[in-house]
Write an enzyme that holds these catalytic residues in place. Sequence first.
Site, PDB file in Angstrom:
ATOM      1  NE  ARG A  44     100.764  42.929  71.441  1.00  0.00           N
ATOM      2  CZ  ARG A  44     101.415  43.625  70.512  1.00  0.00           C
ATOM      3  NH1 ARG A  44     100.789  44.607  69.871  1.00  0.00           N
ATOM      4  NH2 ARG A  44     102.665  43.348  70.229  1.00  0.00           N
ATOM      5  CG  ASP A 153     102.114  56.437  68.403  1.00  0.00           C
ATOM      6  OD1 ASP A 153     103.157  56.054  67.851  1.00  0.00           O
ATOM      7  OD2 ASP A 153     101.201  55.657  68.761  1.00  0.00           O
TER       8      ASP A 153
END
Length: 286
Positions: A44, A153
């Site tokens: 990632r 978020d």
Amino acid sequence: MTRTASESSATVMDSKSFAAIAEMAKKEAGLVLPEGKMTMVQSRLRKRLMATGQPNYESYCRFVASAAGDEERRQMISALTTNVSHFFRESHHFDILREKVLPVLQQKARNGQKIRIWSAGCSSGQEPYSISMCLHQAAPDLFTRDILILGTDIDPVILDKAQAATYSEQQVSGIPAEMRKSYLERDGAAGQYRVSEQIRRIVRFRELNLLRDWPMKGQFDAIFCRNVVIYFDAATQASLWPRFRQRLGDGGWIFLGHSERISDSAMTLFDPNGMTAYRAAASATR
């Protein structure tokens, strides 16, 4: 093309670099990254390595930990955050919303009171839009009142997608057919749909780290925090339950993911009321 030894080594994360990244992820966002996740973390962050021009993960760790790496720490957390969401995920919570929460909201609206719902860890927006659709179908008159659904978020990238409110045909497949007809619009691109303005109108999105200060001042009628705290350790979870309780009025609801539970130490603050659904206890000390 065959990569050189130096090029290959740049894409390999050593245990020291992983430990440093795991420590920062825990401190910044409460994310728990066991050593078994090293391959995932390496994968990632490979794009972040290239984007920042760092030659290897060791150098990247030094940069992210430095004062100059403030913005990159946000990007790193964004890359490490798991963003999985579906429309009307865990449908039993929407049954509770319609059958048990809605009558209270309607009474509040008739009394001229605000209606506030929080989707914490809203990812790409399917959850808050599902809430809005559910309420509009059952009680469209609420949308003429002071009603707001807040989606938050930690990931600014995923919030851009939530704000765009555009989804593929596969992503909208979980929306009941009647709702798809009423609340989705063709977006021009093949197989793309956008949530209608009447549903988007009461939804607002904000970047928020649950481990930091919460700028919201008022209380919420319901909080959806589903499949979020599962990424935190027990101590971090325990620190959040009283904060959630403070943001709920007496009898307000909090919904968790299917594998999440409020810890025993915080059960004086909440009363179980359905599958992974809890109500704020009226006698709770806040």
